[in-house]
Design a protein around this motif. Structure first.
Motif, PDB file in Angstrom:
ATOM      1  N   ASP A 160     -17.999  -5.353   5.811  1.00 43.91           N
ATOM      2  CA  ASP A 160     -17.838  -3.925   4.984  1.00 43.91           C
ATOM      3  C   ASP A 160     -17.944  -4.612   3.669  1.00 43.91           C
ATOM      4  N   THR A 161     -17.279  -5.447   3.180  1.00 46.69           N
ATOM      5  CA  THR A 161     -17.028  -5.962   1.829  1.00 46.69           C
ATOM      6  C   THR A 161     -18.511  -6.634   1.419  1.00 46.69           C
ATOM      7  N   GLY A 162     -19.178  -7.154   2.548  1.00 50.42           N
ATOM      8  CA  GLY A 162     -20.542  -7.666   2.213  1.00 50.42           C
ATOM      9  C   GLY A 162     -21.497  -6.521   1.941  1.00 50.42           C
ATOM     10  N   ILE A 163     -21.517  -5.674   2.623  1.00 54.23           N
ATOM     11  CA  ILE A 163     -22.235  -4.483   2.197  1.00 54.23           C
ATOM     12  C   ILE A 163     -22.043  -3.554   1.094  1.00 54.23           C
ATOM     13  N   GLU A 164     -20.708  -3.441   0.859  1.00 56.92           N
ATOM     14  CA  GLU A 164     -20.290  -3.173  -0.573  1.00 56.92           C
ATOM     15  C   GLU A 164     -20.828  -4.016  -1.769  1.00 56.92           C
ATOM     16  N   MET A 165     -20.719  -5.361  -1.492  1.00 60.74           N
ATOM     17  CA  MET A 165     -21.462  -6.272  -2.594  1.00 60.74           C
ATOM     18  C   MET A 165     -23.096  -5.942  -2.719  1.00 60.74           C
ATOM     19  N   ALA A 166     -23.687  -5.930  -1.413  1.00 57.79           N
ATOM     20  CA  ALA A 166     -25.136  -5.628  -1.527  1.00 57.79           C
ATOM     21  C   ALA A 166     -25.351  -4.528  -2.253  1.00 57.79           C
TER      22      ALA A 166
ATOM     23  N   PHE B  95     -14.040 -10.374  10.714  1.00 57.16           N
ATOM     24  CA  PHE B  95     -15.412 -10.167  10.391  1.00 57.16           C
ATOM     25  C   PHE B  95     -15.762  -8.658   9.944  1.00 57.16           C
ATOM     26  N   ASP B  96     -15.120  -7.784  10.628  1.00 60.66           N
ATOM     27  CA  ASP B  96     -15.559  -6.150  10.261  1.00 60.66           C
ATOM     28  C   ASP B  96     -15.243  -5.944   8.760  1.00 60.66           C
TER      29      ASP B  96
ATOM     30  N   ALA C 103     -14.547  -9.509  21.761  1.00 60.97           N
ATOM     31  CA  ALA C 103     -14.764  -9.705  20.432  1.00 60.97           C
ATOM     32  C   ALA C 103     -16.225  -9.984  20.007  1.00 60.97           C
ATOM     33  N   LEU C 104     -17.185 -10.369  21.027  1.00 57.72           N
ATOM     34  CA  LEU C 104     -18.455 -10.563  20.941  1.00 57.72           C
ATOM     35  C   LEU C 104     -19.051  -9.028  20.802  1.00 57.72           C
ATOM     36  N   ARG C 105     -18.570  -8.175  21.574  1.00 55.74           N
ATOM     37  CA  ARG C 105     -19.053  -6.922  21.543  1.00 55.74           C
ATOM     38  C   ARG C 105     -18.724  -6.090  20.223  1.00 55.74           C
ATOM     39  N   SER C 106     -17.574  -6.584  19.943  1.00 49.31           N
ATOM     40  CA  SER C 106     -17.070  -5.852  18.566  1.00 49.31           C
ATOM     41  C   SER C 106     -18.169  -6.255  17.616  1.00 49.31           C
ATOM     42  N   ILE C 107     -18.324  -7.683  17.436  1.00 50.87           N
ATOM     43  CA  ILE C 107     -19.115  -8.089  16.282  1.00 50.87           C
ATOM     44  C   ILE C 107     -20.642  -7.527  16.534  1.00 50.87           C
ATOM     45  N   GLY C 108     -21.119  -7.287  17.610  1.00 46.62           N
ATOM     46  CA  GLY C 108     -22.374  -6.704  17.937  1.00 46.62           C
ATOM     47  C   GLY C 108     -22.417  -5.195  17.263  1.00 46.62           C
ATOM     48  N   GLU C 109     -21.412  -4.533  17.792  1.00 50.37           N
ATOM     49  CA  GLU C 109     -21.435  -3.242  17.148  1.00 50.37           C
ATOM     50  C   GLU C 109     -21.014  -2.938  15.728  1.00 50.37           C
ATOM     51  N   ALA C 110     -20.299  -3.835  15.171  1.00 47.73           N
ATOM     52  CA  ALA C 110     -20.278  -3.907  13.484  1.00 47.73           C
ATOM     53  C   ALA C 110     -21.565  -4.248  12.814  1.00 47.73           C
ATOM     54  N   SER C 111     -22.289  -5.160  13.584  1.00 44.22           N
ATOM     55  CA  SER C 111     -23.681  -5.645  12.962  1.00 44.22           C
ATOM     56  C   SER C 111     -24.799  -4.497  12.886  1.00 44.22           C
TER      57      SER C 111
ATOM     58  N   ALA D 124      -7.465 -15.656  23.236  1.00 45.73           N
ATOM     59  CA  ALA D 124      -7.660 -14.211  23.232  1.00 45.73           C
ATOM     60  C   ALA D 124      -6.918 -13.718  21.665  1.00 45.73           C
ATOM     61  N   MET D 125      -5.961 -14.385  21.152  1.00 43.04           N
ATOM     62  CA  MET D 125      -5.583 -13.810  19.850  1.00 43.04           C
ATOM     63  C   MET D 125      -6.425 -14.201  18.781  1.00 43.04           C
ATOM     64  N   ALA D 126      -6.990 -15.526  18.879  1.00 45.61           N
ATOM     65  CA  ALA D 126      -7.605 -15.990  17.839  1.00 45.61           C
ATOM     66  C   ALA D 126      -9.068 -15.168  17.754  1.00 45.61           C
ATOM     67  N   SER D 127      -9.781 -15.140  18.814  1.00 48.05           N
ATOM     68  CA  SER D 127     -11.048 -14.281  18.784  1.00 48.05           C
ATOM     69  C   SER D 127     -10.770 -12.990  18.418  1.00 48.05           C
ATOM     70  N   GLY D 128      -9.631 -12.233  18.793  1.00 53.44           N
ATOM     71  CA  GLY D 128      -9.441 -10.815  18.347  1.00 53.44           C
ATOM     72  C   GLY D 128      -9.365 -10.637  16.606  1.00 53.44           C
ATOM     73  N   LYS D 129      -8.467 -11.696  16.228  1.00 45.98           N
ATOM     74  CA  LYS D 129      -8.403 -11.734  14.585  1.00 45.98           C
ATOM     75  C   LYS D 129      -9.512 -12.045  14.232  1.00 45.98           C
ATOM     76  N   PHE D 130     -10.703 -13.076  14.630  1.00 48.72           N
ATOM     77  CA  PHE D 130     -11.793 -13.315  14.166  1.00 48.72           C
ATOM     78  C   PHE D 130     -12.663 -12.050  14.123  1.00 48.72           C
ATOM     79  N   SER D 131     -12.730 -11.243  15.107  1.00 47.80           N
ATOM     80  CA  SER D 131     -13.558 -10.059  15.047  1.00 47.80           C
ATOM     81  C   SER D 131     -13.069  -9.148  14.113  1.00 47.80           C
ATOM     82  N   GLU D 132     -11.681  -8.974  13.859  1.00 46.56           N
ATOM     83  CA  GLU D 132     -11.295  -8.070  12.748  1.00 46.56           C
ATOM     84  C   GLU D 132     -11.453  -8.385  11.461  1.00 46.56           C
TER      85      GLU D 132
END
Length: 1455
Positions: A870-876, A865-866, A799-807, A855-863
């Protein structure tokens, strides 16, 4: 073992016979000695009698005194009664142990890897040690019982006997558990497990026989006690032999029994000589004293033999040796008493000389026996041929040092020293000649030469001191030569000295472990009678810590026994002993502080003795550990290195087993437990390694060794946890990764310890320090990898790597083109923000749960966050201003960083839930995520006035709502009362703010007028919630110990009791009496609950104290009225006096409750509160007694009314089940089976009604009988009617309800009749209450008649409906009568509730119309039942609305 028989005959003459019959008080018995005598022989009397010897199977007393008859025994004393209670409790424990030994423990399947095999072997060793120590305690306790019960029962210390019995039973309980486990562990060995279980059951049966034989009320012969004790000794030896733990020195035991036989033979000879003295004694009294003394001598000798048999199998135990010594002392005292009696009885020198010689023989035989025991205790097994000479050299050199100034004494000691060193030199040369190894032979010869040279120098110095005794220089030279000889001896006999010290340590460790086991058993036995919760919890905690260290100590002993020459085994024992000292000392302190709080004297004595014995053993262990450590040298680093290498081998073996699919978890291991152990231990490993680095860099060898030892211990726990995780996981790859990473940790740790050792060798070496730092970094990296292999950690890392990649999307120079409108983007941003915030809360929650949840909660959190990113970038992209766009992107970066910190904090908490400040860090990270989201939403929604504030508030509420799920976690530094004050102040602000929201919403949005009502309703609900929390906070203030207001309220109520003329009473004395009984009982119940809560939950005392205050205020008010209406006046005065005394008791109780809430752990405050509560209970009974004076019948009416009230509630429940169609018969029966019983019981109730009415005008006794009879009859009637209704089956529920309603009407009418009878009791015939009584009696007869009609109509389908309607009409008439009465209801309700009740009338009316149209019986019956309930509920609710302030509640309605 056989014992000699001796019998003696006295000539037939008049004499006084003292019989061994206790529990009897009276004069001595006079009679002919031709009767069955004290001691009888087969020969003819005379001075030249000889004694015959033979053998017998067990220790027996040849004393005939007749059987003791239980009917002649006096009542038991208090001490004997206490012992009986202890025996009964112990017998229950023995029976439970016997039942537990029916089958072995069920162990899960174990693997064959090294760790599993080591676990099994360690468990076997630990179980054997524990069982051995428990058997030691059982045999010692048995011997103690034999010794303590030897004399006159009036002189017996029954508390000590109870202590010994408690020791036996408590150890037997623990032993049965250990035997079950050991039998399961050795079950693979053919027959071993079952043989072990059988031997344990035999021992349990023998203990049961002993307990029965020593019961004071049993009056069993002494021989029965000795036989039972001998059986315990035999069974104990058999059990130990089946375990393979029997005493190895059989020769010692043979000698022991031979010496015991010698004492018995010598005592027999002395008894014979005493007989000769008795024959020539002229004074009858003195003659009888000789006979009695000889009898006691024979008895004590018999007990010594019995005691020897009992403790022989466990003679290695110090406590068993003590009991044998104690039995010997009893013999010694009896011999001395016999000699004194003989000296007083005659002056014949020859006879007295023979007695003295015989006594000396007994004393010598006894001395030989006890010396044999002491030798075993002090020496144990021989150490070696150098031992005696070495001890002599060490002792004599100390004497030379202390004799400075006395040349003569120094020279004399030097001669002894020279002889000892000569013996040692000769022994070493002899061993050198016999040595096969040439190198060892040369070493021995070199050491012998060194010692011989030192001896020669010492001899020359001694000659000089002898020649010049006044010359201090010569004495100093002798001292220095002795010191040199001592050093040479240490060098020459180093191995022998070290072996002796290690052997002493092993014995001390064994005794300390056994004493700790006994103390734990005593603590568990004392738990039931320990009234101090705090001390009990402290003792439990210390016992658990010691229990965790005992296995390590046992393993150290077993390892040293198996390999006594191995340095690693010696070091393991030393390290285990050092680790055991601190928790052992804490347990001693806890046990000693707990003893005064244990109410059971026997249990308290057992705990105190065990604690004292453990303290002694720990002192010996501390000394032995220190000396053994000095002899073996500072070798902790070598020990740590060997331990880590062993752990690496075990992990490698586990890796191979996992590869083959054969790795299984050990008993007690689970994935979650092992994961938490690994996470918490990883930090301990890191901490100890940091200490190791620091100490090694400073060159401190001692502390470096300590740090190395602690590191090895932490690594052991880490390796066990890693293996447990790998064995519990279902994924082979994860198991392999865990074991591999753990191996890397062990390899790096071994290299680190080695480099630390090298750094000590060359302190200050820069290259060595650099290598040490590099290895430390590698180990730290391996530790992190090991932790990352835990279940759930890998998912968090993903999940940490996913957040890093998305960022990385935020690092672009140009934002993508917008694909949605501003409104859609804003709506999606709000939605994804809420989802991300919710997921953050799930992460916080799951970090306290299982690894799969995290494990389930961290996976859901990373999803989430993605999507949010995306919606934050759309709003920007919709932001027109470049600066605003940069600010939005900056906020998104902050959210990304905060999200990563949240996952890292959750990961850290899941690894080590007990880590300091981990929970606070996680909560802070979650709040940071929420605040960052709020900042972004605020920035994106600034154009809507008030929008951002409302959204921010909602998100803040969502964030803090999770705190309410964990109220025990601190979120601020405010104290409890500060928090209450803060919440009360903020609640007021909250109420005002909600009113402002409502007002402003109605004035900033006129077009949205349709939302005003919803806003107003929400504000009203919020206001009510604030009101509720204010009430709760006021109660919380009282629960926090603020009792001043309560004390004032009670004092005011007491003052009003004597305030002038009371108001004009509206009721009779009986009315006030009834109410006072109700509140008095309520106070008593609350007081009892306060006694319980003072121990279990002191924080609830405030609410209970508040309840006592309210109840007493009502009681005092009613008491004032009752006193005014009581006749005669003395009764009224007594009532007021008792109520005032109760008020004083309530004040003290409330004050003590407040004090205890301020200091919940203060045992003194708890005792005071309990004493005050007991005083209140006594004063309540005095109030009730005053109320009941001259009103026995009235009180019986109150009791009967309470019974009938319970019956009515039970019938309401039965109606509910019948209406639901769940009232089914249990067997095949019909209503006809119960019809006659119903009719018969109903007629009996009519007769009771007549007696009740007539009883109102008669005596209180007749009234009481009538009330009790009516209560019993209505109980029987309701039971038989319920059975009849049940027999009809659930297919016709409405008819069941009709029948039960009919008997409910009867019960309700009886309740009204009893109340009317109570009011009319003792009144004249023309009193209005008599008319009410007659009316109630008529209603009662009417309802009984209605019941009889209903019973007859139940089986007639044609008349069921008509009968149901008639019964309903009669019920409604009676309900209207109650409705029109002046009685004030006790319930409270709301207008809304009344409106809801009217809907039932509408429904019933519609059903009535439908039933009239259909003309079907079942519809008519259903209508009748529904109408009855609807009318009754409406009338009741309407009357309650009319009386908004119930007189009985003491509360003010808020409506």
């Amino acid at each position: 073992v056989r014992e000699k028989i001796l019998s003696i005959d006295f000539p037939c003459q008049r004499s006084t016979i003292l019989q061994q019959q206790f529990n009897r008080v009276g004069r001595v018995e006079h009679g002919s000695v031709a009767l069955p005598g004290i001691i009888r022989s087969g020969s003819i009397g005379g001075p030249d009698n000889t004694f015959n010897m033979g053998t017998m199977p067990s220790a027996q007393q040849q004393i005939t005194t007749g059987q003791m008859h239980r009917g002649h025994m006096p009542p038991l004393s208090l001490a004997q009664q206490a012992l009986m209670g202890t025996i009964n409790t112990s017998m229950q424990a023995v029976q439970q142990a016997q039942a537990d030994l029916g089958e072995v423990d069920n162990l899960p399947p174990l693997g064959q890897d090294m760790a599993s095999r080591v676990w099994v072997q360690n468990k076997v060793d630990e179980s054997k040690h524990e069982i051995h120590s428990q058997v030691d305690a059982i045999t010692a306790g048995t011997a103690s019982v034999v010794n303590l019960t030897a004399g006159d029962p009036t002189d017996t210390d029954y508390t000590a006997v109870g202590c010994a019995i408690t020791t036996i039973s408590s150890n037997l309980t623990e032993m049965s558990r250990g035997v079950k486990l050991l039998a399961a562990l050795v079950e693979d060995q053919v027959g071993s497990g079952q043989n072990l279980m059988g031997a344990a059951r035999t021992l349990t049966g023998a203990v049961s026989d002993l307990l029965r034989s020593v019961e004071p009320a049993a009056g069993e012969p002494r021989q029965t006690v000795l036989t039972a004790a001998g059986s315990i000794g035999q069974a104990s030896g058999d059990l130990l032999r089946h375990m393979g733990e029997g005493e190895t020195d059989e020769r010692f035991q043979d000698i022991l029994m031979s010496l015991a036989k010698a004492v018995a033979n010598a005592a027999a000879m002395m008894v014979l000589k005493a007989k000769n003295v008795a024959q020539v004694a002229e004074d009858t009294v003195l003659q009888n004293r000789v006979i009695a003394a000889a009898t006691r001598c024979a008895l004590s000798t018999s007990q010594l033999v019995a005691c020897t048999k009992v403790v022989s199998p466990t003679i290695s135990s110090p406590v068993c040796q003590e009991q044998l010594v104690e039995a010997g002392k009893l013999v010694d005292r009896s011999v001395e008493s016999c000699v004194k009696a003989c000296l007083a009885a005659t002056d014949e020198g020859e006879l007295l000389k023979q007695v003295g010689a015989a006594a000396n023989t007994v004393s010598q035989a006894l001395s030989d026996l006890l010396q044999h025991v002491r030798h075993y205790a002090s020496c144990g097994e021989p150490i070696g041929r150098y031992d005696q000479a070495t001890d002599t050299i060490m002792t004599v050199t100390e004497s030379i040092f202390t004799s400075m100034g006395d040349a003569g004494e120094m020279v004399r000691q030097a001669r002894v020293l020279a002889q000892a060193t000569s013996d040692l030199v000769n022994a070493m040369r002899s061993d050198a000649e016999a040595e096969v190894d040439v190198d060892n032979s040369k070493k021995l010869l070199a050491a012998a030469k060194l010692l011989a040279d030192a001896t020669a120098r010492m001899v020359e110095a001694a000659k000089g001191a002898a020649a010049y005794p006044e010359n201090e220089d010569q004495q100093q030279r002798l001292r220095e030569a002795a010191e040199g000889l001592r050093v040479a001896t240490n060098a020459a006999a180093q191995n022998a000295i070290k072996k002796k010290l290690v052997n002493r340590l092993e014995i001390a460790a064994k005794q300390a472990a056994a004493a700790a086991t006994q103390t734990i058993a005593a603590a568990q036995n004392a738990a039931a009678s320990n009234k101090n919760t705090a001390s009990h919890q402290q003792l439990v905690h210390s016992c658990k810590a010691v229990a965790d260290h005992i296995p390590q100590l046992v393993q150290g002993m077993r390892s040293n026994q198996a390999q006594p020459e191995e340095l690693s085994s010696q070091l393991a024992l030393i390290m285990a002993s050092q680790s055991f000292l601190q928790p052992g000392s804490k347990m001693v302190t806890s046990a000693k502080s707990t003893v005064p709080t244990v109410t059971d004297q026997a249990a308290a004595m057992q705990l105190g003795q065990c604690a004292k014995n453990l303290a002694t053993c720990l002192a010996e262990l501390r000394t032995a550990t220190q000396k053994a450590h000095e002899a073996c040298g500072p070798l902790e680093i070598d020990y740590a290195l060997n331990a880590v290498q062993t752990l690496r081998s075990e992990l490698q073996d586990a890796r191979m087993a996992a590869h083959d699919g054969q790795l299984k978890p050990l008993p007690g291991e689970s994935l979650e437990k092992c994961a938490q152990d690994l996470g918490s231990t990883s930090k301990a490993v890191g901490s100890s390694m940091a200490q190791l680095l620091t100490c090694a860099a400073q060159g401190n060898e001692h502390y470096t060794g300590v740090a190395a030892r602690e590191t090895a211990q932490a690594l052991r726990t880490l390796a066990q946890a890693a293996r447990g995780v790998a064995a519990s996981t279902k994924e082979p790859q994860s198991a392999a990764a865990m074991l591999d990473s753990a191996q890397y940790v062990m390899e790096g740790s071994a290299m680190l310890i080695h480099e630390a050792h090298q750094a000590l060798v060359s302190p200050g070496d820069a290259e060595s320090q650099q290598r040490l730092a590099q290895v430390a970094r590698a180990v730290s990296h391996s530790l992190n990898n090991c932790v990352n292999c835990l279940p759930g950690q890998k998912d968090v890392d993903m999940a940490l790597r996913s957040i890093g990649e998305a960022s990385k999307k935020l690092l672009v120079d140009t934002l993508p083109t917008c694909s949605k409108s501003f409104q859609e983007a804003q709506s999606e941003l709000n939605h994804t923000a809420a989802e991300l915030n919710h997921s953050a809360g799930d992460v916080v929650h799951s970090s306290r749960g299982t690894s799969s949840q995290l494990a389930m909660a961290s996976g859901k959190f990373s999803e989430d966050f993605d999507e949010f990113l995306d919606t934050g970038i759309e709003m920007a992209g919709h932001t027109q201003c470049q600066e605003d766009q940069i600010e939005v992107i900056g906020n998104l970066k902050n959210i990304s960083m905060a999200s990563s910190k949240l996952l890292l904090a959750a990961k850290s908490l899941s690894v080590d839930p007990g880590a300091a400040n981990a929970k606070n860090l996680l909560a802070a990270a979650a709040r940071t995520v929420t605040e960052s989201i709020n900042q972004l939403i605020t920035l994106c929604t600034q154009q809507a006035p008030g929008q951002k504030e409302c959204d921010n508030a909602l998100r803040e509420l969502e964030a803090v709502r999770g705190l309410l799920d964990n109220p025990s976690e601190p979120v601020s530094e405010l104290s409890y009362f500060d928090c209450i004050e803060s919440v009360m102040e903020n609640s007021k602000v909250l109420g005002e703010s909600m009113a402002g929201i409502s007002q402003h919403c109605k004035t900033g949005d006129v077009p949205a007028a349709h939302t005003h009502d919803a806003i107003a309703e929400a504000v009203q609900l919020m206001k009510e919630a604030v009101d509720d929390i204010m009430v709760t906070l006021n109660e919380a203030a009282s629960e926090g110990g603020m009792v001043g207001g309560m004390v004032e309220a009670i004092a005011e109520a007491m003052g009003r009791l004597n305030e002038g003329t009371p108001p004009e009473p509206e009721g009779s004395f009986v009315d006030y009496q009834t109410t006072m009984v109700k509140y008095s009982k309520a106070i008593a119940i609350t007081t009892q609950e306060m006694m319980t809560k003072s121990v279990t939950c002191p924080e609830e005392l405030g609410g209970l104290a508040s309840q006592v205050t309210v109840d007493y205020s009502q009681l005092a008010h009613q008491g004032r009225l009752a006193a005014a209406t009581a006749e005669p006046e003395e009764v009224g005065f007594q009532i007021k006096t008792r109520v005032q005394e109760l008020g004083h008791g309530c004040i003290y109780l409330v004050q003590k409750a407040g004090a205890l809430q301020m200091s919940p752990t203060d045992s003194f405050s708890k005792r005071e509160l309990i004493e005050c509560a007991r005083g209140v209970t006594e004063k309540v009974s005095m109030v009730l007694s005053a109320l009941q004076a001259g009103n026995k019948g009235t009180q019986a009416c109150i009791t009967a009314a309470s019974t009938v009230s319970g019956i009515i509630a039970d019938l309401d429940t039965t109606i509910m089940f019948a209406s639901a169609g769940t009232l089914n018969p249990e067997n095949e029966e019909s209503f006809a089976d119960h019809r006659e019983s119903i009719l018969k019981t109903a007629k009996a109730l009519v007769e009771d009604t007549k007696r009740l009415v007539s009883g109102a005008a008669s005596s209180q006794d007749r009234l009481a009988q009538a009330a009790q009879s009516s209560a019993n009859t209505i109980t029987m009637l309701t039971d038989v009617v319920k059975l009849g209704a049940t027999s009809m089956g659930s297919d016709d529920p409405e008819t069941q309800v009709v029948l039960i309603n009919a008997v409910r009407d009867v019960a309700k009418a009886l309740a009204e009749l009893i109340g009317a009878t109570k009011c009319a009791a003792g009144k004249p015939a023309d009193d209005p209450s008599m008319y009410q009584l007659k009316s109630a009696a008529k209603v009662m007869v009417t309802n009984v008649t209605s019941l009889l009609k209903t019973v007859k109509a139940v089986e007639d389908e044609a008349t069921r409906g008509t009968r149901a309607l008639e019964a309903t009409i009669e019920c409604i008439k009676q309900e209207l009568t109650v409705f029109q009465s002046k009685d004030v209801p006790e319930k409270s309700t709301t207008p809304e509730e009344f409106i809801r009740m009217t809907k039932g009338i509408t429904t019933a009316t519609a059903k009535a119309v439908a039933a009239g149209n259909s003309a079907q019986q079942e519809h008519v019956i259903a209508t009748a039942n529904l109408s009855r309930k609807a009318i009754s509920d409406m009338l009741t609710t309407c009357k309650v609305i009319f009386h908004p302030n119930p007189a009985s509640s003491g509360l003010t309605s808020s409506h």
